[in-house]
Design an enzyme around this catalytic site. Structure first.
Site, PDB file in Angstrom:
ATOM      1  N   LYS A 118       0.864  -1.199   0.000  1.00 13.09           N
ATOM      2  CA  LYS A 118       0.000   0.000   0.000  1.00 13.09           C
ATOM      3  C   LYS A 118       0.890   1.234   0.000  1.00 13.09           C
ATOM      4  O   LYS A 118       1.857   1.312   0.746  1.00 13.09           O
ATOM      5  CB  LYS A 118      -0.933  -0.005   1.213  1.00 13.09           C
ATOM      6  CG  LYS A 118      -1.859   1.210   1.242  1.00 13.09           C
ATOM      7  CD  LYS A 118      -3.041   1.018   2.171  1.00 13.09           C
ATOM      8  CE  LYS A 118      -2.720   1.167   3.632  1.00 13.09           C
ATOM      9  NZ  LYS A 118      -2.162   2.483   4.001  1.00 13.09           N
ATOM     10  N   GLU A 187      -9.540   7.158   2.734  1.00 14.27           N
ATOM     11  CA  GLU A 187      -9.577   7.433   4.175  1.00 14.27           C
ATOM     12  C   GLU A 187     -10.160   8.823   4.428  1.00 14.27           C
ATOM     13  O   GLU A 187      -9.695   9.828   3.855  1.00 14.27           O
ATOM     14  CB  GLU A 187      -8.150   7.342   4.761  1.00 14.27           C
ATOM     15  CG  GLU A 187      -8.114   7.688   6.247  1.00 14.27           C
ATOM     16  CD  GLU A 187      -6.819   7.297   6.945  1.00 14.27           C
ATOM     17  OE1 GLU A 187      -5.913   6.725   6.314  1.00 14.27           O
ATOM     18  OE2 GLU A 187      -6.731   7.594   8.152  1.00 14.27           O
TER      19      GLU A 187
HETATM   20  O1  KIV Z   1      -1.784   1.953   8.529  1.00 17.07           O
HETATM   21  C1  KIV Z   1      -3.012   1.868   8.632  1.00 17.07           C
HETATM   22  O2  KIV Z   1      -3.547   1.381   9.612  1.00 17.07           O
HETATM   23  C2  KIV Z   1      -3.825   2.408   7.562  1.00 17.07           C
HETATM   24  C3  KIV Z   1      -5.294   2.564   7.823  1.00 17.07           C
HETATM   25  C4  KIV Z   1      -5.872   3.600   6.980  1.00 17.07           C
HETATM   26  C5  KIV Z   1      -6.056   1.325   7.669  1.00 17.07           C
HETATM   27  O3  KIV Z   1      -3.336   2.707   6.513  1.00 17.07           O
END
Ligand code: KIV
Length: 271
Positions: A118, A187
Site C-alpha cells: 500500500k 480514508e
Molecule cells: O496503517 C493503517 O492502519 C492504515 C489505515 C488507513 C487502515 O493505513
C-alpha cells in the site's frame, strides 16, 4: 445467519469477484500472529500490516517514524499467524520516494510474505504504481487523508470537503487505476465523494471513515477492540468488543456487520 470463513487463500481475484457480485469484504490491520490467526477464523479477508503500528504499537504521534525494518518485523509476525487472508503491507514514509527505493523496498516486503503493498498519494504515486505493477507487485493506492503527509496537512482532518476538489480526486483515482493499481483505499472523505470515486472505478475500493459506498471496509484493530489512548475516539470507528464478550466475538461481529452493510452506519460517516 453468519459468514463462514473461507477455507481457500484469498487472492485479488477473490476480492474482484466480491466486487462483481456486490458482496462487501472485511479488512483489518494486524501487527502480530495470534490476532491474525483469529481474524482468519472470523472471516477477515485482507490483513494490512499498517504503518499505524507507529501510533498504536510504538506510541508515536504519527506514522512518520515507522521504518522498513518495523514493517518487515510485524509482517513476519502476521505471516506466522495468517491462515489464508490476503496480506497487504504498508510502504512506510519515504520508502518509495524514488523509483529505486520503491523497487527495493516493495521487493523486500513481497519476499517477506506480502501479497500486495500500500502506497499513499494520488498523482505523485502514478509512476511508482505503474512501475511496481508492471513488475508483478500489486499496489493498493491510498487517497483522502494520507497520514504520512500529516505534517503538511496540519492534522487528522477529513479531506475533500470542498466540492471543487472532487473532480481532481476522481481523475487521480482513475489515473491510478489506469497505472495498474489493483485496489484503492479511501480514508476520511465525505460519503458523496466516496460514491463518485467508487462509481468511476472498476477496481475495488476499501474505506475507513469514507462511508458505506466502498466495496470493502478496513479498521485499525485497536479501534475495533476499544483500545485507545484518545479521550474522544473519531466518529468513524466502532468498538465491537463492547457488545461482544470476547475478541473472537468482536472480530466476527465486525465481519458480519461489514458483509451485511450494517457497518459503517450514518453515525460513522462524514456528509
Ligand atoms: O496503517 C493503517 O492502519 C492504515 C489505515 C488507513 C487502515 O493505513
Amino acid at each position: 445467519m453468519s459468514i463462514q470463513p473461507s477455507t481457500k487463500p484469498i487472492s485479488l481475484q477473490t476480492i474482484r469477484n466480491h466486487k462483481a457480485k456486490g458482496e462487501k469484504f472485511a479488512a483489518l490491520t494486524s501487527y502480530e500472529a495470534t490476532i491474525s490467526s483469529m481474524m482468519c477464523d472470523a472471516g477477515v479477508e485482507i490483513i494490512l500490516v499498517g504503518d499505524s503500528l507507529g501510533m498504536v504499537i510504538q506510541g508515536h504521534d504519527s506514522t512518520v517514524p515507522v521504518s522498513m525494518e518495523d514493517i518487515l518485523y510485524h509482517l513476519r509476525c502476521v505471516k506466522s499467524g495468517n491462515k489464508g487472508a490476503h496480506l497487504m503491507a504498508d510502504m512506510p514514509f519515504m520508502s518509495y520516494a524514488t523509483e529505486q527505493l520503491a523497487y527495493e523496498n516493495a521487493t523486500r516486503l513481497m519476499q517477506a510474505g506480502a501479497n500486495s503493498v500500500k502506497v499513499e498519494g494520488g498523482e505523485v504515486i502514478l509512476k511508482t504504481t505503474e512501475l511496481l505493477s508492471q513488475r508483478g507487485i500489486p499496489v493498493c493506492a491510498h487517497m483522502g487523508l494520507t497520514p504520512q503527509s500529516i505534517n503538511r496537512i496540519g492534522g487528522f482532518f477529513v479531506q475533500g470537503r470542498d466540492p471543487s476538489s472532487h473532480s481532481k480526486m476522481i481523475d487521480e483515482a482513475k489515473s491510478l487505476e489506469n497505472a495498474g493499481a489493483e485496489l484503492l483505499l479511501l480514508e476520511c472523505i465525505p460519503i458523496d465523494l466516496t460514491k463518485k470515486i467508487t462509481d468511476a472505478l472498476s477496481i475495488p475500493t476499501i474505506g475507513i471513515g469514507a462511508g458505506a459506498y466502498t466495496d470493502g471496509q478496513i479498521m485499525v484493530v485497536h479501534d475495533l477492540l476499544g483500545v485507545s489512548c484518545l479521550e474522544k475516539p473519531p466518529k468513524f470507528i466502532k468498538n465491537f468488543l463492547e457488545d461482544n464478550n470476547s475478541i473472537a466475538g468482536a472480530l466476527t461481529a465486525y465481519v458480519n456487520a461489514v458483509k451485511f452493510s450494517e457497518f459503517p452506519a450514518q453515525e460513522h460517516w462524514f456528509e
